[in-house]
Design an enzyme around this catalytic site. Sequence first.
Site, PDB file in Angstrom:
ATOM      1  N   GLU A 189       0.822  -1.210   0.000  1.00 33.56           N
ATOM      2  CA  GLU A 189       0.000   0.000   0.000  1.00 33.56           C
ATOM      3  C   GLU A 189       0.858   1.263   0.000  1.00 33.56           C
ATOM      4  OE1 GLU A 189      -2.981  -0.192  -0.706  1.00 33.56           O
ATOM      5  OE2 GLU A 189      -3.084  -2.364  -0.464  1.00 33.56           O
TER       6      GLU A 189
ATOM      7  N   HIS B 216       2.038   2.178  -3.360  1.00 33.80           N
ATOM      8  CA  HIS B 216       1.052   2.918  -4.140  1.00 33.80           C
ATOM      9  C   HIS B 216       1.189   4.411  -3.877  1.00 33.80           C
ATOM     10  CE1 HIS B 216      -1.081  -0.169  -6.179  1.00 33.80           C
ATOM     11  NE2 HIS B 216      -1.570  -0.744  -5.103  1.00 33.80           N
TER      12      HIS B 216
END
Lengths: 141, 187, 402
Positions: C144, C147
Amino acid sequence: MRCPVCHIDMMVVEYEKIELDHCLKCHGTWFDASELELLLATMGADRAGPALTLTPMTSTVEKGRRCPICRKKMDKATIGDEGKVLIDTCPRGDGLWIDGGELVHIVTELAKKSDGKLDATGIIAFLGSAFAAEGEDSEKS
Amino acid sequence: MIALWVVLGIVVVLLLIFVALYNGLVGMRNQCRNAWAQIDVQLKRRHDLIPNLVETVKGYMQHERQTLEAVTKARNIAQAASGSSVGERAKLEGELSSALARLMVVVERYPDLKANQNFLALQEELTSTENKISFSRQFFNDSVLKYNNKTQMFPSNAVAGMFNFKAEEFFEVKVAAEREAPKVSFT
Amino acid sequence: MWEQIRSNQVKSIILVVLMGVVLLALGYSLGLLFLGSPTAGLVIALVVWAIMNLIAYFQGDSILLSISGARKIGPDDHPRLYNVVEEMKIASGLEKMPDVYIIDDPALNAFATGRDANHASVAITSGLLQKLNRDELQGVIGHEMAHIKNRDVLLMSMLAVLLGTIVILAWYASRILLFSGAARGGSRRSSGGGGGGGQLIILAVAIVLMILAPIFAQLIYFAVSRRREYLADASSALYNRYPEGLASALEKLASSDTRVKAANQATAPMYTVNPLQKKGMAATSLTATHPPVAERIRILRAMGGASYRDYERAYAQMKQKHIVPPTALVGAAPVPLRAASPEEAVTEKVEHARDTSDLMWRLSNYRTIDCPCGARLRLPPNVKQITVSSIKCPHCGRVHAV
């Protein structure tokens, strides 16, 4: 978690580090799949071991219930060697629902016979122990 | 006339390239410095955690006095060397890591300790601090590699030479119990 | 790693521009068809796009987080989660620590939001948090954070807005065509185009665009999204020096089919902007665009080291294609894998599950009664409505006042 029968918020009972949802009105109990997994792990199950052995019951007069997590209609099944305990299971595997009456049945009858084995009997023993006071209540009334 | 403009154009382009290279070097060197500061923060944090850890563990592990003393000693030495060179600190912090690893191995034999909430919280903090040291070291070394490449490779090495951008030292920690993927050999 | 972002930027800008061109082409032809003025069509397309952008911008992060029932936590609420996020922040080189949220949901999911690295958030469901061990949690959070680091959130939301606008325009245009037969009633307007023949060509082109534009845009969107997922996997493996962590977490995800419950009733712009995303959560969620999870696991497990080059090699082996931008492979040193962390004992596993659920009950305002028999009772906030006076402990029978 909402009770599938009464549709009210349930109390959470933490017994021996395992969490169960228990309805204060109907005394029904929701056994979440992840908690069931934890319980089986503490009882010594390995990951590849068999999960709970359930015998599906298709013909029963008991009212259908909806899973509190996914809202799908739950299937009926019996657990235990003698197939005496009728529970509802989520088709997606979210967990088990045990009616208040069944819980009392477990506490008063079956828990006395179990021996903590690693199967439905062990689960039943756990439930019987966790909710030991529920049986007394019904006996009195 | 045109020739003059062309030459001017080339000079301008060269100047821009020069500036870009110089700024690149400055940026990379600053990243190395920031990365080092981050390592320093985590190393300090570890130094601060250890006395508390030793206190909590002492009551349960009365027969392990030597192991505990080794940890405290290594910690004090490492803390005292906070101003030393990168290489020196790497050596001393590595020794502290080894002492801690030995302590954690011993702790496994004390189930009471492992059930203590205080200890569990401290263990999480220690694990996390070790990880943070490891990650910040990783990031620092990656930054140093890129920076060193820039100081040594063409064309930035020309600019580097002019303004005295020197290659930096890596932070290599040699820990006896350091985690390494086991080397499998099929002989 | 900054090289990867740079080359990704060029390619991404190209794709955004491409989608923009598709949108403008659609607007142009629809304007020509319905209003006789291509400029009017362009203007309308741009206006709709601007409105969608505003909605997404103002409602984006906070609505997404509140719709999913996310609660912000601090370092003391859940030390392990907060520490892991901090560890990944250091490993990825992010400058500012993102906000950390836990979502009260038994489903297994996690996502990141934030238009730029300084206003970023990471969210994870309580279900996933309870199920993962530390290595797996590091893998997921690393994914995550990648990202955020690679600016995927900004790219995906821009593409989502473009895609949504295209879909909406095409949808409305098709309704108008079907129900008003406006194409045939060209005499109502002073169409600047030639006679019936010209009108028919415009109609044909417009219909083709109406059908193809959404499909084309969707293909671009999903292709970009899939690529970003793989690259985030590669980045997570590099940060952690341990691809197996993420692989193992993905395996746990694959074996459980629980969907995120909020997604069914969500009305957040992230959904309406891209109606094709009704199944997944935010574009950065773990299984957003379904590059098949099994494939991602296999690639991660085929890595011989932890560098981008190792991921590229494993990916090429599986798919005979390239995925990592070449600038990220330049001058990269070999990166050895680290060993696994010692496995958690069952008691530790249970302890961690309890830490997470304790926090969730506290945040949900459940009252806790510790019965002397050892059982712990947690009462929902509205308990007074159910039983006014007292609670009996189901284990020992003791009565507690409410």
